[in-house]
Design a protein around this motif. Sequence first.
Motif, PDB file in Angstrom:
ATOM      1  N   GLU A   1       0.815  -1.215   0.000  1.00 42.77           N
ATOM      2  CA  GLU A   1       0.000   0.000   0.000  1.00 42.77           C
ATOM      3  C   GLU A   1       0.848   1.265   0.000  1.00 42.77           C
ATOM      4  N   TRP A   2       1.991   1.240   0.730  1.00 44.54           N
ATOM      5  CA  TRP A   2       2.778   2.451   0.883  1.00 44.54           C
ATOM      6  C   TRP A   2       4.051   2.437   0.036  1.00 44.54           C
ATOM      7  N   THR A   3       4.044   1.604  -1.031  1.00 41.53           N
ATOM      8  CA  THR A   3       5.155   1.606  -1.988  1.00 41.53           C
ATOM      9  C   THR A   3       4.640   1.569  -3.420  1.00 41.53           C
ATOM     10  N   ARG A   4       3.864   0.512  -3.742  1.00 42.92           N
ATOM     11  CA  ARG A   4       3.152   0.407  -5.018  1.00 42.92           C
ATOM     12  C   ARG A   4       4.033   0.151  -6.231  1.00 42.92           C
ATOM     13  N   GLY A   5       5.176  -0.483  -6.034  1.00 48.59           N
ATOM     14  CA  GLY A   5       6.032  -0.835  -7.158  1.00 48.59           C
ATOM     15  C   GLY A   5       7.468  -0.971  -6.708  1.00 48.59           C
ATOM     16  N   ALA A   6       8.337  -1.270  -7.663  1.00 44.80           N
ATOM     17  CA  ALA A   6       9.766  -1.428  -7.360  1.00 44.80           C
ATOM     18  C   ALA A   6      10.535  -1.331  -8.681  1.00 44.80           C
ATOM     19  N   TYR A   7      11.773  -0.882  -8.652  1.00 47.08           N
ATOM     20  CA  TYR A   7      12.463  -0.438  -7.457  1.00 47.08           C
ATOM     21  C   TYR A   7      12.138   1.015  -7.108  1.00 47.08           C
ATOM     22  N   ALA A   8      11.852   1.800  -8.125  1.00 48.42           N
ATOM     23  CA  ALA A   8      11.726   3.237  -7.901  1.00 48.42           C
ATOM     24  C   ALA A   8      10.832   3.863  -8.959  1.00 48.42           C
ATOM     25  N   ALA A   9      10.585   5.155  -8.790  1.00 47.68           N
ATOM     26  CA  ALA A   9       9.789   5.912  -9.753  1.00 47.68           C
ATOM     27  C   ALA A   9      10.689   6.520 -10.822  1.00 47.68           C
ATOM     28  N   SER A  10      10.164   6.604 -12.023  1.00 46.14           N
ATOM     29  CA  SER A  10      10.856   7.296 -13.112  1.00 46.14           C
ATOM     30  C   SER A  10       9.816   8.027 -13.944  1.00 46.14           C
ATOM     31  N   PHE A  11      10.280   8.968 -14.742  1.00 43.46           N
ATOM     32  CA  PHE A  11       9.379   9.775 -15.563  1.00 43.46           C
ATOM     33  C   PHE A  11       8.951   9.031 -16.819  1.00 43.46           C
ATOM     34  N   ASP A  12       7.798   9.430 -17.344  1.00 41.68           N
ATOM     35  CA  ASP A  12       7.378   8.947 -18.647  1.00 41.68           C
ATOM     36  C   ASP A  12       8.135   9.714 -19.726  1.00 41.68           C
ATOM     37  N   MET A  13       7.827   9.431 -20.984  1.00 46.17           N
ATOM     38  CA  MET A  13       8.532  10.071 -22.090  1.00 46.17           C
ATOM     39  C   MET A  13       8.394  11.589 -22.023  1.00 46.17           C
ATOM     40  N   GLY A  14       9.514  12.275 -22.049  1.00 47.02           N
ATOM     41  CA  GLY A  14       9.514  13.732 -22.026  1.00 47.02           C
ATOM     42  C   GLY A  14       9.417  14.349 -20.648  1.00 47.02           C
ATOM     43  N   GLY A  15       9.125  13.546 -19.635  1.00 47.86           N
ATOM     44  CA  GLY A  15       8.889  14.089 -18.299  1.00 47.86           C
ATOM     45  C   GLY A  15      10.136  14.570 -17.587  1.00 47.86           C
ATOM     46  N   LEU A  16      11.263  13.901 -17.805  1.00 45.30           N
ATOM     47  CA  LEU A  16      12.482  14.262 -17.087  1.00 45.30           C
ATOM     48  C   LEU A  16      12.992  15.635 -17.498  1.00 45.30           C
ATOM     49  N   ALA A  17      13.042  15.901 -18.797  1.00 43.36           N
ATOM     50  CA  ALA A  17      13.491  17.218 -19.272  1.00 43.36           C
ATOM     51  C   ALA A  17      12.498  18.310 -18.888  1.00 43.36           C
ATOM     52  N   ARG A  18      11.225  17.961 -18.870  1.00 49.99           N
ATOM     53  CA  ARG A  18      10.172  18.949 -18.609  1.00 49.99           C
ATOM     54  C   ARG A  18      10.056  19.293 -17.127  1.00 49.99           C
ATOM     55  N   TYR A  19      10.134  18.281 -16.256  1.00 47.84           N
ATOM     56  CA  TYR A  19       9.829  18.492 -14.836  1.00 47.84           C
ATOM     57  C   TYR A  19      10.987  18.196 -13.881  1.00 47.84           C
ATOM     58  N   GLY A  20      12.063  17.592 -14.379  1.00 42.68           N
ATOM     59  CA  GLY A  20      13.107  17.118 -13.479  1.00 42.68           C
ATOM     60  C   GLY A  20      13.650  18.165 -12.521  1.00 42.68           C
ATOM     61  N   ALA A  21      13.818  19.393 -13.013  1.00 46.66           N
ATOM     62  CA  ALA A  21      14.400  20.451 -12.174  1.00 46.66           C
ATOM     63  C   ALA A  21      13.491  20.830 -11.015  1.00 46.66           C
ATOM     64  N   ASP A  22      12.196  20.481 -11.098  1.00 48.89           N
ATOM     65  CA  ASP A  22      11.246  20.842 -10.047  1.00 48.89           C
ATOM     66  C   ASP A  22      11.012  19.717  -9.048  1.00 48.89           C
ATOM     67  N   LEU A  23      11.582  18.553  -9.306  1.00 45.17           N
ATOM     68  CA  LEU A  23      11.246  17.365  -8.514  1.00 45.17           C
ATOM     69  C   LEU A  23      11.546  17.549  -7.038  1.00 45.17           C
ATOM     70  N   ARG A  24      12.693  18.172  -6.731  1.00 43.11           N
ATOM     71  CA  ARG A  24      13.088  18.334  -5.339  1.00 43.11           C
ATOM     72  C   ARG A  24      12.986  19.777  -4.846  1.00 43.11           C
ATOM     73  N   ALA A  25      12.492  20.665  -5.682  1.00 44.53           N
ATOM     74  CA  ALA A  25      12.390  22.067  -5.276  1.00 44.53           C
ATOM     75  C   ALA A  25      11.365  22.203  -4.152  1.00 44.53           C
ATOM     76  N   PRO A  26      11.742  22.805  -3.017  1.00 45.35           N
ATOM     77  CA  PRO A  26      10.779  22.951  -1.918  1.00 45.35           C
ATOM     78  C   PRO A  26       9.614  23.845  -2.323  1.00 45.35           C
ATOM     79  N   VAL A  27       8.468  23.580  -1.719  1.00 45.60           N
ATOM     80  CA  VAL A  27       7.270  24.392  -1.928  1.00 45.60           C
ATOM     81  C   VAL A  27       6.933  25.029  -0.582  1.00 45.60           C
ATOM     82  N   GLY A  28       7.374  26.268  -0.396  1.00 43.64           N
ATOM     83  CA  GLY A  28       7.202  26.903   0.904  1.00 43.64           C
ATOM     84  C   GLY A  28       7.901  26.088   1.986  1.00 43.64           C
ATOM     85  N   PRO A  29       7.181  25.686   3.035  1.00 47.11           N
ATOM     86  CA  PRO A  29       7.788  24.903   4.119  1.00 47.11           C
ATOM     87  C   PRO A  29       7.812  23.407   3.848  1.00 47.11           C
ATOM     88  N   ILE A  30       7.422  23.002   2.624  1.00 42.80           N
ATOM     89  CA  ILE A  30       7.333  21.576   2.266  1.00 42.80           C
ATOM     90  C   ILE A  30       8.572  21.193   1.468  1.00 42.80           C
TER      91      ILE A  30
END
Length: 470
Positions: free
Chosen positions: A408-437
């Motif tokens: 329930e709290w994993t839902r796959g293995a080994y890890a998550a990866s982006f779909d086609m085009g997702g890494l170039a489009r969103y990768g830089a935002d993956l770890r960017a903090p959102v306010g206090p998050i």
Amino acid sequence: MEAYSTSRTTEGSTNTMERIDCDVVIVGAGASGLTAATKLRAAGKSVVVLEARDRIGGRLWTDDIDGAMLEIGGQWVSPDQDALIETLEELGLATYERYREGENVYIAENGERRLFEGDIFPVPAKTEGEIVGLIEKLDALVAEIDPDAPWAHPRAKELDEVSFAEWLGTQTDDEEAKLNIGMFIAGAMLTKPAHAFSALQALLMAASAGSFSNLVDADFILDKRVVGGLQQVPLLLAERLGDAVRTGQAVRTIRWTPDAPDAGVVVVTDSVEVHAKHVVLALPPILISRISYEPPLPRRQHQMHQHLSMGFVIKVHAVYETPFWREQGLSGTAFSPYELVHEAYDNTNHDDPRGTLVGFVSDEEADGVFSLSAEERKARILESISHYYGPEALNPVVYYESDWGSEEWTRGAYAASFDMGGLARYGADLRAPVGPIHFSCSDMAGKGYQHVDGAIRVGREVADEILGTS
């Protein structure tokens, strides 16, 4: 500074909601979250760690199955994994080498069983030349990739818009070479078909390990194990944190104020309400949207998380009275892109007289066998393993399948990866903090991506990020 706890009863309710006040609340008691918590506490911050499961460790899990100690989750240590090796030394944990003496096994398309030594499979000379050439091309490309910012490569968008399978097709027409090179990234690492992720995602996977050659070298990438199991890392970290770590606390809601990040957050479970200056979401990115946010996260996060998904692999453990393959002069290492079990290794525990084999069934093949009954699936998998090691492999004394897709709290293995085009489009935002998050997970690592080493690295970095804003 310690966390401060009180209890209160909500008006009109008989349920008592405990309130805790602290500096930082961390969601997820895996290696990444516990590393962040440890570093923050050492810097004088009060922390609380909330874990949805009833156990510590996330995707690290060592358990006793029918009298056999099995590492159900991650287990290997590579020589380049500095952050993990440092942590093992700090915790006083010993390692031992994976057994690798003798010959390896390769199964060809026609079912022929071939023995070999070294990294290159026993294939026809033309195919061998194509494999070597592909490794050289990939190593050259990987050398240009910063694992912490693959989207910064000049050709990032172009490489992210072609699947790894398609890219291989532009380099060679040798099917066996394409299957074998594809297997190292697809079945063995991202656990998705090579047509389902981009060439850029493949390059990140290789860059995170230092080179594509390192992924090809099983003696490098699967070098050592921890005596007693790798789950001891999070278990010992949690032990040092004491009652700051709480299990069985699934986070339901996070309340925050976008226009006033200094206002902090309120993190709510079914029985605890934590008020903190910062929250670290130390969990797989696909689980971030399982939490309700008041107000919602920004549009960018909503979109980004829809472009990430977990891979899927069955880790098969087969324990035998003795490591019989060693008597045959075999190392236990086996590969074939044509077999249900595409790779397998000697996974015998330290000082254990019994022998253990571990094998892997990945992506679409895993889907296929899960459409069968448990007994049919076991028979199919053991039959495939026996093609490598002979009929003795058909009768283990202990058999177990690690199925993280059902967790329930994993839902796959080994890890998550982006779909086609997702890494170039969103990768830089993956770890960017959102306010206090803030975000911390091996799935978000550069070096050490999807490994415990990466989890520890990101945990340290997010702690530094928070300390830098305090």
